[in-house]
Write an enzyme that holds these catalytic residues in place. Sequence first.
Site, short mmCIF file in Angstrom:
data_model
loop_
_atom_site.label_atom_id
_atom_site.label_comp_id
_atom_site.label_asym_id
_atom_site.label_seq_id
_atom_site.Cartn_x
_atom_site.Cartn_y
_atom_site.Cartn_z
N ASP A 1 1.23 -1.43 0.14
CA ASP A 1 0.07 -0.21 -0.15
C ASP A 1 1.16 1.45 -0.11
OD1 ASP A 1 -2.17 -1.30 0.14
OD2 ASP A 1 -2.74 -1.38 2.59
N HIS B 1 -4.53 -1.49 -5.47
CA HIS B 1 -4.22 -0.59 -5.84
C HIS B 1 -5.07 0.98 -6.32
CE1 HIS B 1 -1.10 -3.59 -6.93
NE2 HIS B 1 -0.88 -3.45 -5.95
P1 GDP Z 1 -0.76 0.78 -3.12
O1 GDP Z 1 -1.19 -0.69 -3.19
O2 GDP Z 1 0.58 0.37 -3.26
O3 GDP Z 1 -1.50 0.80 -4.60
O4 GDP Z 1 -1.15 1.71 -2.42
P2 GDP Z 1 -3.15 1.74 -1.96
O5 GDP Z 1 -3.92 2.51 -3.03
O6 GDP Z 1 -3.79 0.68 -1.27
O7 GDP Z 1 -3.06 3.05 -1.19
C1 GDP Z 1 -2.57 3.94 -1.32
C2 GDP Z 1 -3.37 5.24 -0.97
O8 GDP Z 1 -2.28 6.46 -0.55
C3 GDP Z 1 -4.70 5.40 -1.79
O9 GDP Z 1 -5.37 6.12 -1.05
C4 GDP Z 1 -3.36 5.99 -2.67
O10 GDP Z 1 -4.95 6.82 -3.39
C5 GDP Z 1 -3.61 7.52 -1.73
N1 GDP Z 1 -2.12 7.55 -2.64
C6 GDP Z 1 -1.73 7.46 -3.44
N2 GDP Z 1 0.07 8.39 -3.09
C7 GDP Z 1 -0.01 9.19 -2.58
C8 GDP Z 1 0.13 10.96 -2.34
O11 GDP Z 1 1.51 11.55 -2.94
N3 GDP Z 1 -0.85 11.65 -1.10
C9 GDP Z 1 -1.79 11.20 -0.93
N4 GDP Z 1 -2.80 11.66 -0.05
N5 GDP Z 1 -2.19 9.91 -1.43
C10 GDP Z 1 -1.66 9.44 -2.19
P1 IMO Z 2 -0.89 -4.39 -2.21
O1 IMO Z 2 -0.76 -4.96 -3.25
C1 IMO Z 2 -1.35 -4.54 1.88
C2 IMO Z 2 -1.67 -9.14 4.14
C3 IMO Z 2 -2.34 -9.10 4.52
C4 IMO Z 2 -1.20 -10.04 5.09
C5 IMO Z 2 -0.29 -11.09 4.72
C6 IMO Z 2 -0.75 -12.30 3.45
O2 IMO Z 2 -2.23 -3.51 -2.00
O3 IMO Z 2 0.09 -3.18 -2.04
P2 IMO Z 2 -2.44 -12.76 1.85
O4 IMO Z 2 -4.27 -12.72 1.59
O5 IMO Z 2 -1.68 -12.39 0.61
O6 IMO Z 2 -2.65 -13.88 2.14
O7 IMO Z 2 -2.51 -11.88 3.27
O8 IMO Z 2 -0.74 -9.50 3.49
N1 IMO Z 2 -1.87 -8.13 2.19
C7 IMO Z 2 -1.37 -6.48 1.97
N2 IMO Z 2 -1.06 -5.46 2.72
N3 IMO Z 2 -1.66 -4.39 0.53
C8 IMO Z 2 -1.65 -5.38 -0.05
O9 IMO Z 2 -1.69 -6.06 -1.44
C9 IMO Z 2 -1.41 -7.26 0.77
N4 IMO Z 2 -1.81 -8.10 0.20
C10 IMO Z 2 -2.03 -8.49 1.13
O10 IMO Z 2 -2.94 -8.07 5.39
O11 IMO Z 2 -1.09 -9.39 6.26
MG MG Z 3 -2.91 -1.06 -1.43
#
Ligand code: GDP
Ligand code: IMO
Ligand code: MG
Length: 424
Positions: free
Chosen positions: A15, A43
């Site tokens: 994340d 994502h």
């Molecule tokens: P990922 O799994 O690595 O793609 O990340 P996620 O989407 O799960 O979590 C990132 C969160 O931060 C999302 O809600 C994005 O919209 C937000 N986000 C990403 N980059 C930025 C940033 O530079 N600033 C802010 N405020 N939010 C961001």
């Molecule tokens: P992105 O791609 C954050 C975490 C789960 C758990 C561990 C194993 O958005 O960064 P799983 O379901 O893969 O067997 O869970 O990994 N987890 C994530 N945490 N972002 C994710 O994906 C995750 N995918 C799995 O919370 O701790």
């Molecule tokens: Mg994510």
Amino acid sequence: MAGSVIVVVGTQWGDEGKGKLVDLLSGEADICMRFQGGGNAGHTVVNDFGDFKLHLVPCGIFNPDCICILGTGTVVDPQSLLEELQTLEQHGVLARNMLVSGRAHVVMPYHKLLDQVEDEARGAYRVGTTGRGIGPAYTDKVARIGIRISDLLDEVILREKLAVVVQRHNALLTNIYHQPPLDLEELLSQALAWGRQLRTRIIDTIPLMRLALRAQKNVILEGQLSAMKDLDWGSYPFVTSSSPTAAGAALGSGIPPRDISRIIGVAKAYSTQVGTGPMPTELQGAEAENLRKLGGEFGATTGRARRVGWFDAVVTRFVTELNGCTDLSITKLDILDNLAEIPVCTAYRYKGELLNDLPDTAQHELCEPVYEILPGWQTSTLEVRRLQDLPYNARAYLDRLTQLVNVPLHSVGVGPHREQTILA
Ligand code: GDP
Ligand code: IMO
Ligand code: MG
């Protein structure tokens, strides 16, 4: 970026904002491929099409000229994929370029059921999985009883393979977990229906990637999660069941390691984690609430409140070294805009000893963070688009992070929208 293979990986616990960066970079990409994981990913992409949380579809999907592929190393829940594609199309996103490797594995309904009951049964070692069937699907793959995407196209093979799996899982589900047995015919007809719906999207990725590399196409390999949840290198057993690293990218995409040109590690300006496992900089109480609220830190896949803490340079240094990161993208700098002071963990104290390197899980659990306190900038960075326009203390914060991690800065996120990015 003529003729490049760029890998994007997380450098914390997932994340970090990988989706936003991949969406941005995909404007110039010919191919965008996921190489591991499955629907456990969440994502987030915010662009002119809207606000999306992609679980399976690669974030290059918003560029109609970019071919998006679920690579061989992924595990795919066909039902979720079909639903995700439908949602995208309803928002005007053309999904005709979405392909799936015939060698990828299928997440079947029983994998999701097993994911839940098995995680409950782990007791103190509960992982807190996303419940998307990831672990059990990879377990079947390793046990050589997995169903591959190409199997969905052949009733005879599928029946034979499913009969073996159903017998094995029924023994476990009914005797150990006291669940109703699986029905072979029901699973078979469901799986064949998925095959019919996905038929035109199922490919052998090898010829396509070979041609792409020869023709110097631009390829992005989109990682999920981060090496802190890597099966070998993460906080075992609090990990996922694949390898979210650059090495995993080569393996899961079928692209030879020597063809990878850049490896961009993505790091949030602070830390978050979903699920269990060590996290020395984790905050508690009101401080945690505050940072969680500022960052909107709730899981994109499960909606769970993410654990939050300060930036941990030991973790990110470990992950970037393991990946061989050539670049570092720091995201969510704007979330720290109003803070007067920002702690950064530069090392750990473990039983009185100073540690600069990440220890294995049980010791990591007991590490205490050593903080350096950096001054905040207390100015909005949301509108900034050039590094030189950032407040002095924000620049100093970024400089300190890249110095501690020892990887040059690629870009800085100052808001969720694709445009809210500073390229270094
Ligand atoms: P990922 O799994 O690595 O793609 O990340 P996620 O989407 O799960 O979590 C990132 C969160 O931060 C999302 O809600 C994005 O919209 C937000 N986000 C990403 N980059 C930025 C940033 O530079 N600033 C802010 N405020 N939010 C961001
Ligand atoms: P992105 O791609 C954050 C975490 C789960 C758990 C561990 C194993 O958005 O960064 P799983 O379901 O893969 O067997 O869970 O990994 N987890 C994530 N945490 N972002 C994710 O994906 C995750 N995918 C799995 O919370 O701790
Ligand atoms: Mg994510």
